[in-house]
Scaffold this motif. Structure first.
Motif, PDB file in Angstrom:
ATOM      1  N   HIS A  47      48.956   4.422 -63.941  1.00 49.07           N
ATOM      2  CA  HIS A  47      48.854   5.570 -62.290  1.00 49.07           C
ATOM      3  C   HIS A  47      46.883   6.522 -62.733  1.00 49.07           C
ATOM      4  CE1 HIS A  47      51.168   8.790 -60.966  1.00 49.07           C
ATOM      5  NE2 HIS A  47      50.372   9.253 -61.196  1.00 49.07           N
ATOM      6  N   LEU A  48      46.610   5.565 -63.269  1.00 56.79           N
ATOM      7  CA  LEU A  48      45.730   7.315 -62.680  1.00 56.79           C
ATOM      8  C   LEU A  48      44.348   6.775 -63.180  1.00 56.79           C
ATOM      9  CD1 LEU A  48      44.013   9.200 -61.025  1.00 56.79           C
ATOM     10  CD2 LEU A  48      44.718  11.558 -63.165  1.00 56.79           C
ATOM     11  N   ILE A  49      43.488   6.985 -63.014  1.00 55.02           N
ATOM     12  CA  ILE A  49      42.084   6.704 -64.050  1.00 55.02           C
ATOM     13  C   ILE A  49      40.861   8.033 -63.398  1.00 55.02           C
ATOM     14  CG2 ILE A  49      39.589   5.424 -63.938  1.00 55.02           C
ATOM     15  CD1 ILE A  49      41.576   2.968 -63.401  1.00 55.02           C
ATOM     16  N   VAL A  50      40.101   8.777 -64.635  1.00 58.32           N
ATOM     17  CA  VAL A  50      38.765   9.960 -63.773  1.00 58.32           C
ATOM     18  C   VAL A  50      37.811   9.049 -65.017  1.00 58.32           C
ATOM     19  CG1 VAL A  50      38.986  12.088 -65.057  1.00 58.32           C
ATOM     20  CG2 VAL A  50      41.102  11.235 -64.176  1.00 58.32           C
ATOM     21  N   GLU A  51      36.377   9.041 -64.039  1.00 62.83           N
ATOM     22  CA  GLU A  51      35.614   8.603 -65.001  1.00 62.83           C
ATOM     23  C   GLU A  51      34.367   9.653 -64.263  1.00 62.83           C
ATOM     24  OE1 GLU A  51      33.222   4.194 -65.365  1.00 62.83           O
ATOM     25  OE2 GLU A  51      35.294   5.012 -63.683  1.00 62.83           O
ATOM     26  N   LYS A  52      34.093   9.764 -65.650  1.00 62.78           N
ATOM     27  CA  LYS A  52      32.423  11.065 -65.097  1.00 62.78           C
ATOM     28  C   LYS A  52      31.165   9.847 -64.767  1.00 62.78           C
ATOM     29  CE  LYS A  52      29.984  14.429 -67.437  1.00 62.78           C
ATOM     30  NZ  LYS A  52      29.858  15.718 -68.816  1.00 62.78           N
ATOM     31  N   PHE A  58      33.519  13.929 -60.657  1.00 61.81           N
ATOM     32  CA  PHE A  58      34.907  12.947 -61.735  1.00 61.81           C
ATOM     33  C   PHE A  58      34.425  12.239 -59.590  1.00 61.81           C
ATOM     34  CE2 PHE A  58      34.652  16.627 -64.369  1.00 61.81           C
ATOM     35  CZ  PHE A  58      34.207  15.761 -65.764  1.00 61.81           C
ATOM     36  N   ASN A  59      35.415  11.488 -60.690  1.00 61.63           N
ATOM     37  CA  ASN A  59      35.906  10.499 -59.355  1.00 61.63           C
ATOM     38  C   ASN A  59      36.755   9.936 -60.488  1.00 61.63           C
ATOM     39  OD1 ASN A  59      35.301   8.358 -57.501  1.00 61.63           O
ATOM     40  ND2 ASN A  59      36.095   6.417 -58.832  1.00 61.63           N
ATOM     41  N   VAL A  60      38.481  10.102 -59.412  1.00 65.02           N
ATOM     42  CA  VAL A  60      40.046   9.819 -59.482  1.00 65.02           C
ATOM     43  C   VAL A  60      40.153   9.419 -59.053  1.00 65.02           C
ATOM     44  CG1 VAL A  60      41.504  11.236 -59.716  1.00 65.02           C
ATOM     45  CG2 VAL A  60      39.423  12.775 -59.932  1.00 65.02           C
ATOM     46  N   ARG A  61      40.560   8.206 -59.336  1.00 65.46           N
ATOM     47  CA  ARG A  61      41.509   6.520 -58.682  1.00 65.46           C
ATOM     48  C   ARG A  61      42.540   6.711 -59.139  1.00 65.46           C
ATOM     49  NH1 ARG A  61      39.568   0.952 -60.386  1.00 65.46           N
ATOM     50  NH2 ARG A  61      38.064   2.280 -61.673  1.00 65.46           N
ATOM     51  N   ASN A  62      43.683   6.567 -57.884  1.00 62.55           N
ATOM     52  CA  ASN A  62      45.351   6.222 -57.798  1.00 62.55           C
ATOM     53  C   ASN A  62      45.044   4.981 -58.124  1.00 62.55           C
ATOM     54  OD1 ASN A  62      47.792   6.374 -57.889  1.00 62.55           O
ATOM     55  ND2 ASN A  62      47.931   7.275 -56.206  1.00 62.55           N
ATOM     56  N   ILE A  63      45.797   4.462 -59.234  1.00 61.96           N
ATOM     57  CA  ILE A  63      46.043   3.274 -59.190  1.00 61.96           C
ATOM     58  C   ILE A  63      47.066   3.000 -59.094  1.00 61.96           C
ATOM     59  CG2 ILE A  63      44.077   2.357 -60.878  1.00 61.96           C
ATOM     60  CD1 ILE A  63      45.271   2.799 -63.319  1.00 61.96           C
ATOM     61  N   SER A  64      48.627   3.794 -59.178  1.00 64.10           N
ATOM     62  CA  SER A  64      49.586   3.465 -58.734  1.00 64.10           C
ATOM     63  C   SER A  64      49.902   2.651 -57.343  1.00 64.10           C
ATOM     64  CB  SER A  64      50.468   4.802 -59.123  1.00 64.10           C
ATOM     65  OG  SER A  64      51.549   4.859 -58.937  1.00 64.10           O
ATOM     66  N   PRO A  78      46.543  15.520 -51.753  1.00 66.57           N
ATOM     67  CA  PRO A  78      47.189  14.171 -52.307  1.00 66.57           C
ATOM     68  C   PRO A  78      46.091  13.234 -52.365  1.00 66.57           C
ATOM     69  CG  PRO A  78      49.661  15.190 -51.369  1.00 66.57           C
ATOM     70  CD  PRO A  78      48.190  16.118 -50.771  1.00 66.57           C
ATOM     71  N   LEU A  79      46.766  12.312 -53.076  1.00 65.49           N
ATOM     72  CA  LEU A  79      45.982  11.217 -53.649  1.00 65.49           C
ATOM     73  C   LEU A  79      46.651  10.405 -53.553  1.00 65.49           C
ATOM     74  CD1 LEU A  79      42.521  10.117 -53.332  1.00 65.49           C
ATOM     75  CD2 LEU A  79      43.086   9.839 -56.095  1.00 65.49           C
ATOM     76  N   PRO A  80      46.791   9.321 -52.182  1.00 70.90           N
ATOM     77  CA  PRO A  80      47.844   8.164 -52.625  1.00 70.90           C
ATOM     78  C   PRO A  80      47.247   7.298 -53.073  1.00 70.90           C
ATOM     79  CG  PRO A  80      47.125   8.537 -50.093  1.00 70.90           C
ATOM     80  CD  PRO A  80      46.451   9.300 -51.130  1.00 70.90           C
ATOM     81  N   PRO A  81      48.266   6.192 -52.986  1.00 68.89           N
ATOM     82  CA  PRO A  81      48.183   5.020 -54.158  1.00 68.89           C
ATOM     83  C   PRO A  81      46.571   4.272 -53.643  1.00 68.89           C
ATOM     84  CG  PRO A  81      50.521   5.405 -53.472  1.00 68.89           C
ATOM     85  CD  PRO A  81      49.834   6.455 -52.770  1.00 68.89           C
ATOM     86  N   GLY A  82      46.569   3.690 -54.275  1.00 58.17           N
ATOM     87  CA  GLY A  82      45.064   3.177 -54.124  1.00 58.17           C
ATOM     88  C   GLY A  82      43.992   3.371 -53.861  1.00 58.17           C
ATOM     89  N   GLU A  83      43.789   4.679 -53.615  1.00 59.77           N
ATOM     90  CA  GLU A  83      42.572   5.610 -52.635  1.00 59.77           C
ATOM     91  C   GLU A  83      42.187   6.496 -54.400  1.00 59.77           C
ATOM     92  OE1 GLU A  83      43.157   8.525 -49.373  1.00 59.77           O
ATOM     93  OE2 GLU A  83      44.227   6.659 -48.541  1.00 59.77           O
ATOM     94  N   GLU A  84      41.194   6.384 -54.072  1.00 55.39           N
ATOM     95  CA  GLU A  84      39.798   7.520 -54.252  1.00 55.39           C
ATOM     96  C   GLU A  84      39.174   9.245 -54.375  1.00 55.39           C
ATOM     97  OE1 GLU A  84      36.286   5.061 -56.210  1.00 55.39           O
ATOM     98  OE2 GLU A  84      37.862   3.427 -55.940  1.00 55.39           O
TER      99      GLU A  84
END
Length: 91
Positions: A47-52, A58-64, A78-84
């Motif tokens: 669903h989601l990756i969070v990386e400092k 923080f980089n937030v990537r929606n992997i859904s 909202p963060l759409p699918p595939g976007e960061e």
């Protein structure tokens, strides 16, 4: 160290986080990554990756592949699918 608070349906939970990457989703944890297993049936397996980042943001990537991720950090769109997006606290 910071705390990441997340919601699953009506339940809130939190984890301690210091560095690296944290993945959220319904799939089981893998050995090579810190993973928070979600039990919410509406969450994606991945669903989601969070990386400092080095600058403290923080980089937030929606992997859904189909679900939005709601963020409270400006912009709160909202963060759409595939976007960061790179965001400040709070995420």
């Amino acid at each position: 160290m910071i705390e990441i608070e997340y919601r699953q349906g009506n339940l809130f939970d939190r984890i301690q986080y210091d560095s690296g990457r944290v993945e959220f989703g319904r799939r089981p944890s893998l050995k090579d990554a810190r993973h928070v297993k979600l039990t919410d049936e509406y969450a994606s397996r991945n669903h989601l990756i969070v990386e400092k980042q080095v600058d403290g943001r923080f980089n937030v990537r929606n992997i859904s592949t189909r679900l939005l991720v709601e963020l409270i950090s400006p912009p709160a769109d909202p963060l759409p699918p595939g976007e960061e997006r790179t965001v400040d606290l709070p995420v």
